[in-house]
Design a protein around this motif. Structure first.
Motif, mmCIF file in Angstrom:
data_model
loop_
_atom_site.group_PDB
_atom_site.id
_atom_site.type_symbol
_atom_site.label_atom_id
_atom_site.label_comp_id
_atom_site.label_asym_id
_atom_site.label_seq_id
_atom_site.Cartn_x
_atom_site.Cartn_y
_atom_site.Cartn_z
ATOM 1 N N GLY A 1 86.257 -20.767 108.976
ATOM 2 C CA GLY A 1 87.483 -20.736 107.550
ATOM 3 C C GLY A 1 86.625 -20.994 106.316
ATOM 4 N N GLY A 2 85.823 -21.859 106.445
ATOM 5 C CA GLY A 2 84.884 -22.071 105.504
ATOM 6 C C GLY A 2 84.007 -21.625 104.243
ATOM 7 N N ASP A 3 83.244 -22.114 104.121
ATOM 8 C CA ASP A 3 82.316 -21.619 102.556
ATOM 9 C C ASP A 3 81.797 -20.484 103.437
ATOM 10 O OD1 ASP A 3 81.187 -20.338 100.522
ATOM 11 O OD2 ASP A 3 81.030 -21.478 99.646
ATOM 12 N N TRP A 4 81.378 -19.813 103.764
ATOM 13 C CA TRP A 4 80.264 -17.963 104.603
ATOM 14 C C TRP A 4 79.712 -17.444 103.384
ATOM 15 C CZ3 TRP A 4 79.484 -18.998 109.370
ATOM 16 C CH2 TRP A 4 79.820 -20.233 110.384
ATOM 17 N N ASP A 5 79.664 -18.162 101.828
ATOM 18 C CA ASP A 5 79.615 -16.570 101.435
ATOM 19 C C ASP A 5 77.825 -17.034 101.506
ATOM 20 O OD1 ASP A 5 78.422 -15.562 99.328
ATOM 21 O OD2 ASP A 5 79.225 -16.934 97.564
ATOM 22 N N ILE A 6 76.849 -16.459 101.667
ATOM 23 C CA ILE A 6 75.422 -17.139 101.909
ATOM 24 C C ILE A 6 74.589 -16.128 100.787
ATOM 25 C CG2 ILE A 6 75.420 -16.516 104.335
ATOM 26 C CD1 ILE A 6 74.272 -13.176 104.286
ATOM 27 N N SER A 7 75.451 -16.280 99.992
ATOM 28 C CA SER A 7 74.466 -15.001 98.487
ATOM 29 C C SER A 7 74.220 -16.582 98.292
ATOM 30 C CB SER A 7 75.415 -14.542 97.797
ATOM 31 O OG SER A 7 76.325 -15.736 97.075
ATOM 32 N N LYS A 8 74.548 -17.743 98.112
ATOM 33 C CA LYS A 8 73.841 -18.745 97.626
ATOM 34 C C LYS A 8 72.683 -19.679 98.017
ATOM 35 C CE LYS A 8 77.776 -21.380 99.301
ATOM 36 N NZ LYS A 8 78.605 -22.619 98.926
ATOM 37 N N PHE A 9 72.757 -18.673 99.288
ATOM 38 C CA PHE A 9 71.290 -18.923 99.728
ATOM 39 C C PHE A 9 70.145 -18.109 99.153
ATOM 40 C CE2 PHE A 9 73.532 -20.103 103.965
ATOM 41 C CZ PHE A 9 73.703 -21.415 103.690
ATOM 42 N N LYS A 10 70.177 -17.023 98.993
ATOM 43 C CA LYS A 10 69.830 -16.295 97.682
ATOM 44 C C LYS A 10 68.809 -16.541 96.952
ATOM 45 C CE LYS A 10 71.548 -12.271 100.699
ATOM 46 N NZ LYS A 10 72.260 -10.409 100.005
ATOM 47 N N VAL B 1 64.082 -18.967 99.699
ATOM 48 C CA VAL B 1 63.461 -19.862 100.301
ATOM 49 C C VAL B 1 64.138 -20.383 101.362
ATOM 50 C CG1 VAL B 1 63.375 -21.191 97.294
ATOM 51 C CG2 VAL B 1 64.731 -21.855 99.026
ATOM 52 N N GLY B 2 62.923 -21.242 102.134
ATOM 53 C CA GLY B 2 62.953 -21.887 103.608
ATOM 54 C C GLY B 2 63.262 -20.779 104.569
ATOM 55 N N PRO B 3 63.749 -21.788 105.794
ATOM 56 C CA PRO B 3 63.782 -20.984 107.168
ATOM 57 C C PRO B 3 64.581 -19.416 107.306
ATOM 58 C CG PRO B 3 64.943 -22.768 107.960
ATOM 59 C CD PRO B 3 64.178 -22.696 105.756
ATOM 60 N N SER B 4 64.067 -18.911 107.965
ATOM 61 C CA SER B 4 65.056 -16.999 108.238
ATOM 62 C C SER B 4 66.862 -17.942 108.201
ATOM 63 C CB SER B 4 64.840 -16.436 109.243
ATOM 64 O OG SER B 4 63.524 -15.744 109.213
ATOM 65 N N TYR B 5 67.870 -16.426 108.136
ATOM 66 C CA TYR B 5 69.097 -16.818 108.272
ATOM 67 C C TYR B 5 69.580 -15.935 108.294
ATOM 68 C CZ TYR B 5 69.036 -15.996 103.355
ATOM 69 O OH TYR B 5 69.739 -15.998 102.298
ATOM 70 N N TRP B 6 70.892 -15.497 109.011
ATOM 71 C CA TRP B 6 71.652 -14.461 109.152
ATOM 72 C C TRP B 6 71.739 -13.167 108.055
ATOM 73 C CZ3 TRP B 6 73.568 -18.797 108.431
ATOM 74 C CH2 TRP B 6 74.475 -18.788 107.904
ATOM 75 N N GLU B 7 71.153 -12.167 108.330
ATOM 76 C CA GLU B 7 71.724 -11.051 107.213
ATOM 77 C C GLU B 7 70.095 -11.419 106.272
ATOM 78 O OE1 GLU B 7 75.232 -10.732 104.698
ATOM 79 O OE2 GLU B 7 76.504 -11.100 106.726
ATOM 80 N N ARG B 8 69.398 -12.116 106.348
ATOM 81 C CA ARG B 8 68.233 -12.156 105.885
ATOM 82 C C ARG B 8 67.193 -10.747 106.236
ATOM 83 N NH1 ARG B 8 64.144 -16.987 104.613
ATOM 84 N NH2 ARG B 8 62.657 -15.961 102.851
ATOM 85 N N LEU B 9 66.533 -10.060 104.932
ATOM 86 C CA LEU B 9 65.653 -9.079 105.182
ATOM 87 C C LEU B 9 64.296 -9.127 106.133
ATOM 88 C CD1 LEU B 9 67.499 -6.557 102.830
ATOM 89 C CD2 LEU B 9 68.191 -6.538 105.360
ATOM 90 N N LYS B 10 64.131 -10.470 104.828
ATOM 91 C CA LYS B 10 62.359 -11.061 105.159
ATOM 92 C C LYS B 10 62.445 -12.299 105.548
ATOM 93 C CE LYS B 10 61.292 -10.649 99.909
ATOM 94 N NZ LYS B 10 60.528 -10.052 99.604
#
Length: 346
Positions: A176-185, A337-346
Motif C-alpha cells: 500500500g506504499g508509494d507505487w507511482d513509477i512515473s518518478k522513475f521516468k 535512467v538506470g536498470p530496467s523495471y516493470w512497465e518500462r518500454l525500453k
C-alpha cells in the motif's frame, strides 16, 4: 630420463607396494572422550542455561528490531537515516547471532558427539535400511535432549518463531506504499539547469574543459535544497559524467548532433545493468567502465555497450552553452535512467 636397468625389479616393487596396501590395518575410530556435560550433570545444566540465554538474546534482538522499525523513522536528514539503519541492523544482528551461536553451542555441548561410520552402498538403500535411517534420525532427536529440557525447547521455538518477523513485518508494512513509477521516468534536470561539479557545486564553463577532461556533474540547485533528504534521493537519479572528446571522433546520430557542444558530452552515471555508478574512464579508448560487473560503454559512440551484462547504452543528457558560457541542460534525459523495471518500454 634413462630406462631402469632391470624392469622386472620395478614390476616386483610395484606388486609389493600393492600387497602392502592390501594389508594396511583399519585405523578404526578414535577413542571417544567424554565432555564435561557428559560426566557432570551440573555442567550439562550450565550448558543448557547458556544455550537458553543465547536464544533469549535472539528473541530480544528480534523484538528490538521490530521496535526500531516502528519507533525510529527517518526524518529527512542523513543522520536520521543512518541511526534508523543502525538500529535495524543491530536488531537483526543479535537475532541471527543468538540463533547461530545457540545452535553451535547446543551441538557441541549437549547433543551426542559419538562418531559413527557405515559401509558404502547403492544410491537408493533397501527399505529396511531406510527404516533404520529414520530410526537413527529419531535417535538423534532423542540425543539432542530437547524433549526432556522444556526451558530449552521453549527458547528455541520462540526464537525461531519470532525471527521471521524481522523479514515479514517490513515486507507487509510496505504494502500500500508509494507505487507511482512515473518518478522513475524523470529526473530534476530541466531546460536551462546549469551543470555543477559534484560535490562542490561550482558551475562549469565549456572553456574550463580540455580534451580528455572528465567531470562528475550534478544539477545546480539552491544551497538550502541540497541539504534536504529529497535532494539526496533526486541527486542519486540525476548524477552525470561529463567528458570532452575531440569532435572529430564523436559518432552521433542526426537527432543527437545538437545534444553535445564542441565535443563535450554528458551521460548518466547510473549503469543500465543494476544501477552501480559508472565512473572509470579510459582516455585512450574512450571507454567507460562499471566497476561492479565490468559493463563497458563507448563514450565516443553514444555510450553503447561494448562489453559486459548491460543491455542498453547510458542515457544521454542533452547540453548546450548559455549566454554567459556556462554549460546547461537542454532538457531531461530522453529515457529513464538506470536498470530496467516493470512497465518500462525500453
Amino acid at each position: 630420463m634413462s630406462e631402469p636397468k632391470n624392469p622386472e625389479n620395478a614390476v616386483d616393487v610395484a606388486g609389493t607396494g600393492a600387497s602392502e596396501l592390501d594389508r594396511f590395518p583399519d585405523p578404526g575410530m578414535h577413542e571417544h572422550k567424554l565432555r564435561m556435560a557428559d560426566k557432570d550433570p551440573k555442567a550439562a545444566k550450565r550448558a543448557e542455561a547458556q544455550v537458553v540465554i543465547l536464544f533469549v538474546i535472539s528473541i530480544v534482538g528480534t523484538i528490538g528490531m521490530l521496535i526500531a522499525y516502528f519507533a525510529i523513522r527517518p526524518e529527512g536528514t542523513t543522520a536520521s537515516v543512518r541511526n534508523a539503519n543502525l538500529a535495524l541492523g543491530l536488531g537483526m544482528f543479535f537475532a541471527l547471532m543468538g540463533i547461530g551461536l545457540a545452535a553451535v553451542h547446543w551441538a557441541k555441548t549437549l547433543m551426542s558427539d559419538h562418531e559413527k561410520s557405515e559401509d558404502r552402498h547403492a544410491q537408493r538403500s533397501a527399505d529396511d535400511v531406510r527404516e533404520a535411517a529414520v530410526a537413527v534420525l529419531k535417535e538423534g532427536a532423542a540425543d539432542s535432549g530437547i524433549a526432556r529440557r522444556p526451558v530449552l525447547q521453549g527458547a528455541v521455538v520462540t526464537a525461531l518463531a519470532l525471527f521471521p518477523l524481522t523479514i515479514v513485518v517490513p515486507l507487509i508494512s510496505s504494502v500500500g506504499g508509494d507505487w507511482d513509477i512515473s518518478k522513475f521516468k524523470h529526473t530534476i534536470w530541466k531546460p536551462g539547469t546549469r551543470l555543477a561539479i559534484d560535490p562542490t557545486g561550482r558551475l562549469i564553463k565549456a572553456s574550463d574543459l580540455t580534451i580528455g577532461s572528465v567531470v562528475h556533474v550534478i544539477p545546480d540547485v539552491p544551497a538550502e535544497e541540497r541539504r534536504s533528504h529529497h535532494w539526496i534521493a533526486e541527486k542519486a537519479k540525476a548524477i552525470v559524467l561529463l567528458v570532452r572528446l575531440d569532435p572529430a571522433i564523436l559518432k552521433e546520430t542526426e537527432e543527437r548532433k545538437s545534444w553535445s557542444y564542441d565535443g563535450i558530452v554528458a551521460y548518466s552515471k547510473i549503469c543500465t545493468h543494476v544501477g552501480c555508478p559508472v565512473a572509470l574512464y579510459e582516455q585512450q579508448t574512450h571507454h567507460l567502465l562499471c566497476p561492479c560487473h565490468q559493463s563497458t560503454f563507448d563514450v565516443a559512440d553514444g555510450a553503447k555497450v561494448v562489453f559486459g551484462p548491460a543491455k542498453r547504452p547510458l542515457p544521454q543528457l542533452p547540453i548546450m552553452v548559455d549566454d554567459e558560457g556556462y554549460l546547461v541542460a537542454q532538457d531531461d534525459f530522453d529515457e529513464p535512467v538506470g536498470p530496467s523495471y516493470w512497465e518500462r518500454l525500453k
